[in-house]
Design a protein around this motif. Structure first.
Motif, PDB file in Angstrom:
ATOM      1  N   PHE A 122       0.686  -1.115   0.082  1.00 38.87           N
ATOM      2  CA  PHE A 122       0.107  -0.060  -0.162  1.00 38.87           C
ATOM      3  C   PHE A 122       0.867   1.261  -0.060  1.00 38.87           C
ATOM      4  O   PHE A 122       1.785   1.327   0.819  1.00 38.87           O
ATOM      5  N   PRO A 123       0.478   2.239  -0.994  1.00 41.85           N
ATOM      6  CA  PRO A 123       1.288   3.390  -0.849  1.00 41.85           C
ATOM      7  C   PRO A 123       1.054   4.374   0.456  1.00 41.85           C
ATOM      8  O   PRO A 123       2.032   5.021   0.923  1.00 41.85           O
ATOM      9  N   GLU A 124      -0.213   4.146   0.881  1.00 39.34           N
ATOM     10  CA  GLU A 124      -0.354   5.063   2.154  1.00 39.34           C
ATOM     11  C   GLU A 124      -1.076   4.116   3.145  1.00 39.34           C
ATOM     12  O   GLU A 124      -1.893   3.069   3.043  1.00 39.34           O
ATOM     13  N   ALA A 125      -0.859   4.294   4.454  1.00 34.52           N
ATOM     14  CA  ALA A 125      -1.409   3.713   5.545  1.00 34.52           C
ATOM     15  C   ALA A 125      -2.951   3.460   5.490  1.00 34.52           C
ATOM     16  O   ALA A 125      -3.355   2.443   5.825  1.00 34.52           O
ATOM     17  N   PRO A 126      -3.569   4.449   5.261  1.00 37.97           N
ATOM     18  CA  PRO A 126      -5.374   4.148   5.436  1.00 37.97           C
ATOM     19  C   PRO A 126      -5.526   3.221   4.251  1.00 37.97           C
ATOM     20  O   PRO A 126      -6.678   2.616   4.390  1.00 37.97           O
ATOM     21  N   LYS A 127      -4.998   3.282   3.104  1.00 42.46           N
ATOM     22  CA  LYS A 127      -5.154   2.196   2.242  1.00 42.46           C
ATOM     23  C   LYS A 127      -5.216   0.650   2.669  1.00 42.46           C
ATOM     24  O   LYS A 127      -5.657  -0.472   1.923  1.00 42.46           O
ATOM     25  N   ALA A 128      -4.521   0.564   3.758  1.00 44.89           N
ATOM     26  CA  ALA A 128      -4.273  -1.106   4.048  1.00 44.89           C
ATOM     27  C   ALA A 128      -5.387  -1.263   5.162  1.00 44.89           C
ATOM     28  O   ALA A 128      -5.702  -2.485   5.487  1.00 44.89           O
ATOM     29  N   GLU A 129      -6.436  -0.406   5.590  1.00 45.51           N
ATOM     30  CA  GLU A 129      -7.344  -0.479   6.570  1.00 45.51           C
ATOM     31  C   GLU A 129      -8.431  -1.578   5.823  1.00 45.51           C
ATOM     32  O   GLU A 129      -8.880  -2.495   6.555  1.00 45.51           O
ATOM     33  N   PRO A 130      -8.978  -1.458   4.742  1.00 44.70           N
ATOM     34  CA  PRO A 130      -9.560  -2.823   4.478  1.00 44.70           C
ATOM     35  C   PRO A 130      -9.438  -4.297   4.538  1.00 44.70           C
ATOM     36  O   PRO A 130      -9.888  -4.806   5.419  1.00 44.70           O
ATOM     37  N   LEU A 131      -7.967  -4.366   4.406  1.00 44.47           N
ATOM     38  CA  LEU A 131      -7.453  -5.682   4.499  1.00 44.47           C
ATOM     39  C   LEU A 131      -7.132  -5.884   5.991  1.00 44.47           C
ATOM     40  O   LEU A 131      -7.322  -7.015   6.518  1.00 44.47           O
ATOM     41  N   LEU A 132      -6.742  -4.902   6.621  1.00 45.67           N
ATOM     42  CA  LEU A 132      -6.638  -4.894   8.117  1.00 45.67           C
ATOM     43  C   LEU A 132      -7.910  -5.424   8.792  1.00 45.67           C
ATOM     44  O   LEU A 132      -7.995  -6.255   9.581  1.00 45.67           O
ATOM     45  N   GLN A 133      -8.927  -4.742   8.149  1.00 43.89           N
ATOM     46  CA  GLN A 133     -10.373  -5.082   8.890  1.00 43.89           C
ATOM     47  C   GLN A 133     -10.514  -6.568   8.545  1.00 43.89           C
ATOM     48  O   GLN A 133     -11.197  -7.403   9.487  1.00 43.89           O
ATOM     49  N   LYS A 134     -10.390  -7.085   7.478  1.00 46.19           N
ATOM     50  CA  LYS A 134     -10.752  -8.266   6.906  1.00 46.19           C
ATOM     51  C   LYS A 134     -10.084  -9.522   7.734  1.00 46.19           C
ATOM     52  O   LYS A 134     -10.746 -10.369   8.317  1.00 46.19           O
ATOM     53  N   LEU A 135      -8.696  -9.257   8.082  1.00 45.59           N
ATOM     54  CA  LEU A 135      -7.908 -10.248   8.756  1.00 45.59           C
ATOM     55  C   LEU A 135      -8.625 -10.046  10.372  1.00 45.59           C
ATOM     56  O   LEU A 135      -8.454 -11.010  10.748  1.00 45.59           O
ATOM     57  N   ASP A 137     -11.468  -9.531  11.407  1.00 42.05           N
ATOM     58  CA  ASP A 137     -12.712 -10.271  11.226  1.00 42.05           C
ATOM     59  C   ASP A 137     -12.731 -11.805  10.983  1.00 42.05           C
ATOM     60  O   ASP A 137     -13.428 -12.485  11.568  1.00 42.05           O
ATOM     61  N   LEU A 138     -11.335 -12.237  10.822  1.00 44.72           N
ATOM     62  CA  LEU A 138     -10.946 -13.517  10.412  1.00 44.72           C
ATOM     63  C   LEU A 138     -10.283 -13.964  11.379  1.00 44.72           C
ATOM     64  O   LEU A 138     -10.151 -15.359  11.536  1.00 44.72           O
ATOM     65  N   GLY A 139     -10.074 -13.300  12.844  1.00 42.11           N
ATOM     66  CA  GLY A 139      -9.638 -13.607  13.768  1.00 42.11           C
ATOM     67  C   GLY A 139      -8.031 -13.647  14.122  1.00 42.11           C
ATOM     68  O   GLY A 139      -7.516 -14.079  15.052  1.00 42.11           O
ATOM     69  N   ASP A 620     -10.988  -2.375  21.803  1.00 39.43           N
ATOM     70  CA  ASP A 620     -11.346  -1.280  21.293  1.00 39.43           C
ATOM     71  C   ASP A 620     -12.800  -1.072  21.536  1.00 39.43           C
ATOM     72  O   ASP A 620     -13.407  -1.643  22.287  1.00 39.43           O
ATOM     73  N   SER A 621     -13.472   0.036  21.317  1.00 41.51           N
ATOM     74  CA  SER A 621     -14.707   0.524  21.763  1.00 41.51           C
ATOM     75  C   SER A 621     -15.795  -0.428  21.409  1.00 41.51           C
ATOM     76  O   SER A 621     -16.796  -0.298  21.995  1.00 41.51           O
ATOM     77  N   GLN A 622     -15.591  -1.243  20.433  1.00 44.86           N
ATOM     78  CA  GLN A 622     -16.632  -2.319  20.076  1.00 44.86           C
ATOM     79  C   GLN A 622     -16.400  -3.693  20.894  1.00 44.86           C
ATOM     80  O   GLN A 622     -17.058  -4.697  20.814  1.00 44.86           O
ATOM     81  N   GLY A 623     -15.457  -3.696  21.624  1.00 48.94           N
ATOM     82  CA  GLY A 623     -14.983  -5.051  22.310  1.00 48.94           C
ATOM     83  C   GLY A 623     -13.855  -5.883  22.114  1.00 48.94           C
ATOM     84  O   GLY A 623     -13.666  -6.867  22.671  1.00 48.94           O
ATOM     85  N   ALA A 624     -13.494  -5.388  20.660  1.00 46.03           N
ATOM     86  CA  ALA A 624     -12.668  -6.468  20.199  1.00 46.03           C
ATOM     87  C   ALA A 624     -11.306  -6.219  20.616  1.00 46.03           C
ATOM     88  O   ALA A 624     -10.807  -5.113  20.908  1.00 46.03           O
ATOM     89  N   ALA A 625     -10.529  -7.416  20.786  1.00 45.75           N
ATOM     90  CA  ALA A 625      -9.025  -7.470  21.365  1.00 45.75           C
ATOM     91  C   ALA A 625      -8.160  -7.292  20.203  1.00 45.75           C
ATOM     92  O   ALA A 625      -8.102  -8.024  19.141  1.00 45.75           O
ATOM     93  N   HIS A 626      -7.134  -6.363  20.442  1.00 40.44           N
ATOM     94  CA  HIS A 626      -6.115  -6.423  19.471  1.00 40.44           C
ATOM     95  C   HIS A 626      -4.574  -6.373  20.196  1.00 40.44           C
ATOM     96  O   HIS A 626      -4.465  -5.779  21.040  1.00 40.44           O
ATOM     97  N   ARG A 627      -4.065  -7.756  19.750  1.00 43.83           N
ATOM     98  CA  ARG A 627      -2.866  -8.154  20.391  1.00 43.83           C
ATOM     99  C   ARG A 627      -1.612  -7.548  20.083  1.00 43.83           C
ATOM    100  O   ARG A 627      -1.571  -7.448  18.750  1.00 43.83           O
ATOM    101  N   VAL A 628      -0.647  -7.112  21.037  1.00 44.77           N
ATOM    102  CA  VAL A 628       0.653  -6.574  20.418  1.00 44.77           C
ATOM    103  C   VAL A 628       1.661  -7.259  21.325  1.00 44.77           C
ATOM    104  O   VAL A 628       1.614  -7.250  22.547  1.00 44.77           O
ATOM    105  N   ARG A 629       2.925  -7.607  20.736  1.00 44.34           N
ATOM    106  CA  ARG A 629       3.748  -8.100  21.501  1.00 44.34           C
ATOM    107  C   ARG A 629       5.279  -7.449  21.313  1.00 44.34           C
ATOM    108  O   ARG A 629       5.378  -6.858  20.302  1.00 44.34           O
ATOM    109  N   GLY A 630       6.282  -7.660  21.995  1.00 48.55           N
ATOM    110  CA  GLY A 630       7.616  -7.282  21.808  1.00 48.55           C
ATOM    111  C   GLY A 630       7.801  -5.933  21.526  1.00 48.55           C
ATOM    112  O   GLY A 630       7.204  -5.060  22.086  1.00 48.55           O
TER     113      GLY A 630
END
Length: 702
Positions: A122-135, A137-139, A620-630
């Protein structure tokens, strides 16, 4: 004094080590022009060495890449899926992503035997958001928008030029140039001076790459002072440890950035390199005394990772970069038993536990103006008299070179002190009745108002003293006298770190002896600045001492500062402890650079025993968890290190996040500040390296 006992590295020296091949250091890849000059003049050659044009001494030449339009971007945005993985695990993840219609590839983590799995371009970070959301949603809950180098091919039809001081333009080979000085140094305006070979050539993104090629030991002369400078860490053994670590890191990472046309860059992404302008005498000595030595494991140079400050304890590489290295295990940055030296007061010291009345002004007066026996709460609480203060005033007049004048018995005692030191003579024409009315209560007599206002304005005397019903206590009078002295002749106490041999090292200075007066007054300064007298003290090596000198130069008063950062070896770095505060909006904006979230409900951190956050869940505000490590944890939150705790204040949009933490860096390998702390306590460079890289051998590598 026995040195610190740490297992030493095994030292194996080969009889005739082979010379290491030169290193190619990338100095820049972003500019489209450089202004250069050559020491003693010299020649500009093509990269094969054929002379093209000659430069006179001090002549400047502009090397300009005619891009003929906007340059290609040098980076793009990609989504990293999960933490770094072993090769087999990374391949399995790539196959799963491919079945989802998202081709992925892997990129090796340079500092561990693990791989990052990346998908999308992606040339810009916002353009990665659809794929980010897809992944999401897939867990896939551990996702990261990463900036990665962008592959591209050089465009044709561009030109490289040299432009002289006389604005003469000459075409240069598209392959680039080699700058050959008659002396040793090539200067790049705005960058610095460099030994060795300097080349400038176009890169795939339509910019100019600058590469400095030089031998390993010369390269280290520009690295070690930038990574652990002698001004900040003036200990030869610590600098020798850094020299070995930097040498080992350079060899183990040779070719790390071969795709860019060089081995390593000159920033913190590899090792900071400052060329000739970074060199220092003490670091040069450290490099010379360890010449050719590497830290090895299994006969091979190790991945000698290091960081500025580990926050009291290093961490296993598997918890930051993934993978496993037996020599990159967690290690404490505290001595098993702090090394202390005994000091004893030579003057009678009060036994009072709390001494809230003590101040630097009183300590200075007790160093030769008033009897040390006066430093007692009971004594200082008594009313002050002219008889008490006559002798101290006379001594102070002599110290300041004033004509002797008796202490008046008339009027307010503190005003009499000021007049005895001549301060009344500066009032006329300087102070105004309007200012006196502004500073003072109306009860102050008219004849005293201007002098009293002056003393109040200067912070020498509190305004409340002028209306007190009781006469000033001896402490109040001495405090006023000491502040007048400070105003007329400011004292800057001596200051330095305590060394093993009872010497001190001033900041940006070498070791020096500190003679102690037989009538030494010993005191201690708490982190809040409060002082207390001590009959004796066991002072930890490395603690900062302050002292007030007697007229013969010896220390009449010695004050030990209790380090606010505690007793760790790494307490000598300004980032040993830190505090960061964000508003709700600021933290959300920071997080959104890496993760797509509508809002933050909470953060859940999992800590190890040393307080380092190993796993962070952002709900997040919807209750979804986003994990970050290291490494991603501190990057997500904009913090210096992962050793932190936090609290929230307020609600909703008014919420504030306050992070309290310590350390600076990834926490793996050698703690640079800790190495300095170990050296202060007597550790050799071999012992330092053995502590932070356990199980390694120190040897010259063929």
């Amino acid at each position: 004094m026995k040195p610190l006992l740490v297992p030493a590295l095994i030292l194996s020296v080969a009889s005739a080590p082979a010379a290491q091949p030169p290193l190619r250091i990338g100095l820049d890849t972003q500019a489209t022009e450089w202004i250069v000059s050559l020491e003693g003049g010299g020649q500009v050659c093509d990269r094969a060495g054929k002379p093209l044009l000659k430069l006179a001494p001090d002549e400047k030449l502009r090397i300009w890449w005619d891009s003929r339009g906007a340059s290609d971007p040098t980076s793009e945005y990609r989504i990293q899926v999960g933490r770094p993985l072993a090769a087999g695990e990374a391949e399995a993840l790539m196959k799963r992503l491919k079945t989802l219609g998202e081709p992925a590839d892997r990129v090796r983590v340079p500092d561990a035997d693990t791989w990052r799995v990346l998908t999308g371009h992606f040339p810009e970070a916002p353009k990665a958001e659809p794929l980010l959301q897809k992944l999401q949603d897939l867990g896939y809950d551990e996702l990261w928008v990463a900036t990665e180098p962008r592959d591209s091919q050089p465009r044709k039809g561009r030109a490289l030029y040299a432009v002289s001081d006389r604005y003469e333009r000459r075409a240069l080979p598209l392959g680039g140039v080699w700058l050959r000085p008659a002396g040793e140094l090539t200067s790049l305006q705005g960058k610095g001076r460099y030994r060795g070979k300097v080349e400038i050539f176009p890169n795939a993104q339509g910019r100019l790459t600058v590469v400095n090629t030089l031998d390993l030991e010369t390269y280290l002369r520009g690295v070690v002072p930038k990574e652990m400078g002698a001004w900040e860490f003036p200990s030869l053994e610590a600098l020798k440890a850094q020299a070995v670590a930097a040498r080992t890191y350079a060899v183990a990472n040779r070719g790390k950035r071969a795709a860019d046309g060089f081995d390593m860059g000159d920033t913190v992404a590899d090792q900071v390199y400052g060329g000739r302008d970074g060199e220092q005498l003490l670091t040069d000595r450290a490099i010379q005394e360890t010449e050719g030595l590497f830290a090895t494991y299994g006969g091979k140079p190790i991945l000698a990772l290091f960081m500025a400050n580990c926050g009291g304890h290093t961490v296993d590489v598997s918890q930051v970069f993934g993978g496993d290295a037996p020599y990159l295990k967690a290690a404490p940055c505290y001595p098993a038993k702090p090394l202390t030296l005994p000091f004893t007061s030579g003057a009678p010291i009060t036994a009072e536990a709390q001494q809230s009345w003590l101040s630097w002004e009183l300590l200075r007066l007790a160093a030769g103006i008033v009897p040390v026996e006066w430093l007692s709460g009971d004594r200082l609480a008594r009313p002050a008299t002219t008889e008490d203060l006559a002798a101290p005033v006379l001594a102070l007049q002599q110290r300041l070179g004033l004509d002797p004048a008796p202490l008046s018995r008339n009027g307010h005692l503190v005003l009499a002190l000021a007049r005895a030191l001549g301060l009344h003579t500066v009032v006329e024409g300087q102070e105004r009745p309007q200012d006196a009315a502004y500073f003072l209560p109306p009860e102050v007599p008219a004849g005293d108002r201007l002098l009293a206002a002056f003393l109040t304005r200067r912070g020498i005397v509190p305004a409340a003293l002028w209306t007190a019903k009781e006469p000033p206590a001896l402490r109040q009078a001495l405090l006023a006298l000491g502040r007048m002295w400070q105003d007329l002749d400011p004292l800057t106490p001596g200051e330095g770190a305590l060394l093993m041999d009872r010497q001190v090292r001033r900041k940006r200075g070498g070791p020096e002896p500190l003679a102690l007066s037989p009538r030494l007054i010993l005191a201690e300064e708490a982190p809040d600045g409060s002082l207390r007298l001590l009959p004796k003290a066991d002072i930890q090596v490395g603690d900062r001492l302050k002292w007030i000198s007697a007229e013969d130069g010896s220390a009449a008063v010695l004050v030990r500062r209790l380090d606010p950062d505690g007793a760790a070896w790494d307490r000598y770095n300004p980032t040993a402890h830190w505090r960061v505060e964000y508003t709700e909006a600021d933290l959300l904006a920071l997080v959104r650079k890496r993760i797509k979230v509508s809002g933050i409900r909470e953060l859940r951190a999992q800590h190890n025993e040393e307080g380092r956050v190993l796993d962070l869940a952002l709900i997040d505000s919807q209750g979804a968890a986003h994990r970050v490590r290291g490494m991603h944890i501190r990057g997500l939150l904009g913090l210096k290190d992962n050793v932190f705790r936090f609290l929230t204040l307020g609600q909703g949009a008014r919420r504030r996040w306050v992070f309290y933490g310590r350390g600076w860096g990834h926490g793996v390998g050698m703690c640079q500040t800790g190495a300095y702390g170990m050296a202060l306590e007597g550790a050799t460079f071999q012992q330092i390296l053995s502590h932070y890289y356990p199980g390694t051998d120190l040897r010259k590598v063929d």
